[in-house]
Design a protein around this motif. Structure first.
Motif, PDB file in Angstrom:
ATOM      1  N   LEU A 169      15.500   1.062   8.313  1.00  0.00           N
ATOM      2  CA  LEU A 169      15.348  -0.022   9.274  1.00  0.00           C
ATOM      3  C   LEU A 169      14.347  -1.046   8.730  1.00  0.00           C
ATOM      4  N   PRO A 170      14.516  -2.320   9.077  1.00  0.00           N
ATOM      5  CA  PRO A 170      13.601  -3.345   8.553  1.00  0.00           C
ATOM      6  C   PRO A 170      12.132  -3.022   8.782  1.00  0.00           C
ATOM      7  N   ALA A 171      11.783  -2.470   9.943  1.00  0.00           N
ATOM      8  CA  ALA A 171      10.379  -2.164  10.227  1.00  0.00           C
ATOM      9  C   ALA A 171       9.838  -1.076   9.307  1.00  0.00           C
ATOM     10  N   ASP A 172      10.720  -0.213   8.787  1.00  0.00           N
ATOM     11  CA  ASP A 172      10.271   0.860   7.907  1.00  0.00           C
ATOM     12  C   ASP A 172       9.941   0.357   6.509  1.00  0.00           C
ATOM     13  N   ILE A 173      10.530  -0.749   6.121  1.00  0.00           N
ATOM     14  CA  ILE A 173      10.296  -1.271   4.775  1.00  0.00           C
ATOM     15  C   ILE A 173       8.816  -1.570   4.572  1.00  0.00           C
ATOM     16  N   ILE A 174       8.171  -2.204   5.550  1.00  0.00           N
ATOM     17  CA  ILE A 174       6.775  -2.587   5.380  1.00  0.00           C
ATOM     18  C   ILE A 174       5.838  -1.398   5.504  1.00  0.00           C
ATOM     19  N   ARG A 175       6.346  -0.242   5.876  1.00  0.00           N
ATOM     20  CA  ARG A 175       5.521   0.957   5.964  1.00  0.00           C
ATOM     21  C   ARG A 175       5.807   1.929   4.828  1.00  0.00           C
ATOM     22  N   ARG A 176       6.788   1.587   3.976  1.00  0.00           N
ATOM     23  CA  ARG A 176       7.184   2.545   2.949  1.00  0.00           C
ATOM     24  C   ARG A 176       7.241   1.965   1.537  1.00  0.00           C
ATOM     25  N   ARG A 177       7.510   0.692   1.423  1.00  0.00           N
ATOM     26  CA  ARG A 177       7.562   0.100   0.080  1.00  0.00           C
ATOM     27  C   ARG A 177       6.149   0.075  -0.510  1.00  0.00           C
ATOM     28  N   PRO A 178       5.941   0.695  -1.677  1.00  0.00           N
ATOM     29  CA  PRO A 178       4.589   0.717  -2.250  1.00  0.00           C
ATOM     30  C   PRO A 178       4.006  -0.661  -2.505  1.00  0.00           C
ATOM     31  N   GLN A 231      -0.058 -13.642   0.222  1.00  0.00           N
ATOM     32  CA  GLN A 231       0.546 -12.780  -0.802  1.00  0.00           C
ATOM     33  C   GLN A 231       1.279 -11.617  -0.148  1.00  0.00           C
ATOM     34  N   TYR A 232       0.722 -11.092   0.928  1.00  0.00           N
ATOM     35  CA  TYR A 232       1.408 -10.032   1.669  1.00  0.00           C
ATOM     36  C   TYR A 232       2.735 -10.544   2.214  1.00  0.00           C
ATOM     37  N   ARG A 233       2.715 -11.719   2.804  1.00  0.00           N
ATOM     38  CA  ARG A 233       3.942 -12.285   3.362  1.00  0.00           C
ATOM     39  C   ARG A 233       4.983 -12.499   2.262  1.00  0.00           C
ATOM     40  N   GLY A 234       4.542 -12.990   1.104  1.00  0.00           N
ATOM     41  CA  GLY A 234       5.472 -13.182  -0.002  1.00  0.00           C
ATOM     42  C   GLY A 234       6.044 -11.864  -0.494  1.00  0.00           C
ATOM     43  N   THR A 235       5.212 -10.806  -0.506  1.00  0.00           N
ATOM     44  CA  THR A 235       5.695  -9.495  -0.942  1.00  0.00           C
ATOM     45  C   THR A 235       6.738  -8.954   0.023  1.00  0.00           C
ATOM     46  N   VAL A 236       6.523  -9.141   1.320  1.00  0.00           N
ATOM     47  CA  VAL A 236       7.497  -8.692   2.317  1.00  0.00           C
ATOM     48  C   VAL A 236       8.819  -9.437   2.141  1.00  0.00           C
ATOM     49  N   LEU A 237       8.745 -10.752   1.941  1.00  0.00           N
ATOM     50  CA  LEU A 237       9.968 -11.532   1.741  1.00  0.00           C
ATOM     51  C   LEU A 237      10.717 -11.053   0.503  1.00  0.00           C
ATOM     52  N   THR A 238       9.976 -10.759  -0.567  1.00  0.00           N
ATOM     53  CA  THR A 238      10.614 -10.262  -1.794  1.00  0.00           C
ATOM     54  C   THR A 238      11.265  -8.908  -1.557  1.00  0.00           C
ATOM     55  N   ALA A 239      10.598  -8.053  -0.779  1.00  0.00           N
ATOM     56  CA  ALA A 239      11.160  -6.734  -0.490  1.00  0.00           C
ATOM     57  C   ALA A 239      12.492  -6.857   0.238  1.00  0.00           C
ATOM     58  N   LEU A 287      14.424   0.424  -1.224  1.00  0.00           N
ATOM     59  CA  LEU A 287      14.048   1.023   0.059  1.00  0.00           C
ATOM     60  C   LEU A 287      12.774   1.848  -0.008  1.00  0.00           C
ATOM     61  N   GLY A 288      12.205   2.005  -1.205  1.00  0.00           N
ATOM     62  CA  GLY A 288      10.934   2.723  -1.322  1.00  0.00           C
ATOM     63  C   GLY A 288      11.017   4.055  -2.020  1.00  0.00           C
ATOM     64  N   GLY A 289      12.218   4.532  -2.335  1.00  0.00           N
ATOM     65  CA  GLY A 289      12.360   5.716  -3.176  1.00  0.00           C
ATOM     66  C   GLY A 289      12.099   7.055  -2.530  1.00  0.00           C
ATOM     67  N   GLY A 290      11.748   7.082  -1.229  1.00  0.00           N
ATOM     68  CA  GLY A 290      11.574   8.370  -0.554  1.00  0.00           C
ATOM     69  C   GLY A 290      10.362   9.160  -0.995  1.00  0.00           C
ATOM     70  N   TRP A 291       9.328   8.488  -1.546  1.00  0.00           N
ATOM     71  CA  TRP A 291       8.144   9.218  -2.019  1.00  0.00           C
ATOM     72  C   TRP A 291       7.473  10.002  -0.891  1.00  0.00           C
ATOM     73  N   TRP A 292       7.606   9.539   0.338  1.00  0.00           N
ATOM     74  CA  TRP A 292       6.969  10.220   1.470  1.00  0.00           C
ATOM     75  C   TRP A 292       7.604  11.567   1.772  1.00  0.00           C
ATOM     76  N   ARG A 293       8.748  11.839   1.136  1.00  0.00           N
ATOM     77  CA  ARG A 293       9.404  13.139   1.307  1.00  0.00           C
ATOM     78  C   ARG A 293       8.963  14.147   0.243  1.00  0.00           C
ATOM     79  N   ARG A 294       8.094  13.713  -0.667  1.00  0.00           N
ATOM     80  CA  ARG A 294       7.617  14.599  -1.732  1.00  0.00           C
ATOM     81  C   ARG A 294       6.175  15.015  -1.427  1.00  0.00           C
ATOM     82  N   ALA A 295       5.940  16.320  -1.399  1.00  0.00           N
ATOM     83  CA  ALA A 295       4.611  16.837  -1.069  1.00  0.00           C
ATOM     84  C   ALA A 295       3.569  16.435  -2.112  1.00  0.00           C
TER      85      ALA A 295
END
Length: 497
Positions: A298-307, A391-399, A480-488
């Motif tokens: 979901l779009p809201a998850d991108i800003i919480r997961r993309r490194p 810069q944060y806003r630009g990074t979100v737009l790029t994502a 989408l962030g690669g799912g790193w949060w699923r790796r312990a």
């Protein structure tokens, strides 16, 4: 009015009253940015991609909005060789190890700053031997020599009245988060680069094989045309034209070989090896399986997961804390000190009774005139926050651009694969007919060679289209962030949700 000295009790009450206000920290309190309403990847929802039955990578892919990514997304390709390459890279990549060391540096700096919240205690022991003379000496014998031994304990404490220490710790903690996010970005980039390099290397090997077959076919055609020219059945112009086609096919091989060598060298570097120690594992396109079901965060998850977005947010947080630091530097600082010890003329009595001393002190230091330096530093800190926010806003737009581009590529490359598959199938039918007609005497050998050449060229296009499907899937997991949060081993205590 006569001046009166305040009592020690009243002085300490005043000091404690000042310290009591230490619960407030000047400067803005950082708030995590939220996604603007209506932000999305495209004007229309992602649709299932076209399928090309019977073709490698021709599976139709569907998207699951809000679906969860796999922490080991590369295993979905079901390639043992690819899994081994990525495992090697995660163990040996110098870039990843450097990023992990940078995270440790930032973490230790944050922990070091915690000491500013506690009193500092130091112990000292001094031994002095001095010779003094009588104020009115009658002779040299009137001089006296004495020893002085002084053990002492000193305690210092700076109450965080205006939050300077807290804002400094907050800034360092944000920098630690940024270092962690940079490490996650390095991990994600590494795994996707290995997957892409392996896919591209497999594609180039197949293209080199097909190109060599095209060259061999053109060489046979040239041989046949030359023979016919010698017998008077073909012109020298036809010979020259075929020689040009052969040279053109041969010219296409060296660039492919160069790219193939570069991909092999890249795989060696990504797995922490030198070019002459390239890994033995080789991925074959035929050994890859295209995942049919793709998660779509979901779009809201991108800003919480993309490194990269998280790192930009952490930099923004550090800049926010920097404003508080700059403001606090313009305000008074309070220092409390205490010393206790004893002095003795004999070493044996230095730790005994008698000769003790102690003192308590408090000092308030306030900047009065700094030539405008502190004011401009505060303004610079505020401008740095604006810079970090943009810069944060630009990074979100790029994502979001990355996700949209990948979804578009998945759709269009699926259509391209379907068209390439149809072209290759038609070329194969034409080749089969040409072979049958040649065996039956209804087609010339040149016609057969031409059909073979057309088929091999269609095969090269099909190989490229097949590789694009796998590369597009890798790009989606990366976007989408690669799912790193699923790796312990990488998620830790990071709040990704």
């Amino acid at each position: 009015m006569p001046f009166t000295t305040p009592s020690p009790k009243g002085s300490w009450l005043a000091i404690l009253a000042c310290a009591a206000v230490a619960g407030c920290a000047v400067g803005p309190d950082f708030k995590r940015p939220t996604l603007p309403p209506g932000a999305g990847y495209a004007t229309v929802p992602a649709q299932a991609t076209a399928d090309a039955p019977g073709v490698l990578g021709g599976t139709s892919q569907t998207f699951t909005p809000g679906g969860e990514l796999s922490g080991d997304w590369w295993t979905l390709f079901h390639s043992t060789a690819l899994n081994a390459l990525i495992d090697q890279s995660l163990k040996a990549s110098p870039d990843l190890k450097a990023a992990q060391a940078a995270l440790k540096v930032a973490r230790e700096n944050t922990r070091a700053q915690r000491g500013a919240f506690l009193p500092s205690v130091s112990a000292s022991y001094t031994a002095n031997r001095a010779r003094t003379s009588d104020p009115a000496p009658a002779s040299a014998d009137s001089a006296a020599t004495a020893n002085l031994f002084t053990p002492q304990v000193s305690v210092g404490y700076a109450p965080d009245v205006f939050g300077l220490n807290r804002r400094t710790h907050e800034s360092l903690k944000a920098q630690e988060e940024a270092a962690r996010d940079q490490m996650l970005a390095t991990y994600l980039t590494l795994t996707s680069n290995v997957a892409n390099a392996a896919i591209q290397e497999a594609s180039l090997r197949a293209q080199v094989e097909a190109t060599r077959e095209v060259i061999a076919i053109n060489a046979k055609i040239l041989e046949t045309v030359s023979y016919q020219a010698d017998k008077g059945y073909a012109s020298q112009a036809e010979v020259a034209a075929q020689r040009a086609l052969l040279a053109q096919a041969q010219a296409g091989l060296p660039p492919l070989l160069t790219q193939l060598d570069q991909q092999r060298n890249l795989l060696a570097a990504l797995t922490g090896r030198f070019p002459n120690q390239a890994p033995d594992q080789a991925v074959d396109l035929a050994g890859l399986t295209l995942p049919p079901d793709l998660p779509l965060s979901l779009p809201a998850d991108i800003i919480r997961r993309r490194p990269d977005v998280l790192a930009a947010e952490a930099n923004m947080h550090a800049a926010s804390a920097g404003i508080g630091i700059a403001i606090a530097n313009r305000l008074p600082n309070l220092d409390l000190t205490a010393d206790a010890g004893r002095s003795s003329l004999a070493f044996a009595r230095a730790f005994g009774s008698g000769g003790g001393f102690w003192n308590l002190g408090a000092a308030v230091t306030a900047p009065v005139f700094q030539g405008g330096a502190l004011m401009h530093q505060e303004r610079a800190a505020k401008a740095a926050y604006v810079q970090a926010a943009e810069q944060y806003r630009g990074t979100v737009l790029t994502a979001f651009e990355n996700v949209a581009d990948t979804l578009s590529a998945l759709q269009h490359d699926a259509d391209g694969l379907k068209a390439a598959s149809a072209a290759a199938e038609a070329a194969k039918v034409s080749l089969d007919l040409s072979e049958r007609q040649w065996r039956d005497g209804y087609a010339s050998y040149l016609a057969l060679l031409g059909a073979q050449q057309t088929y091999q060229q269609a095969r090269i296009s099909l190989i490229q289209a097949e590789a694009s499907r796998f590369a597009d899937t890798t790009a989606l997991y990366l976007a989408l962030g690669g799912g790193w949060w699923r790796r312990a081993d990488y998620s830790g205590d990071k709040d990704a949700h």
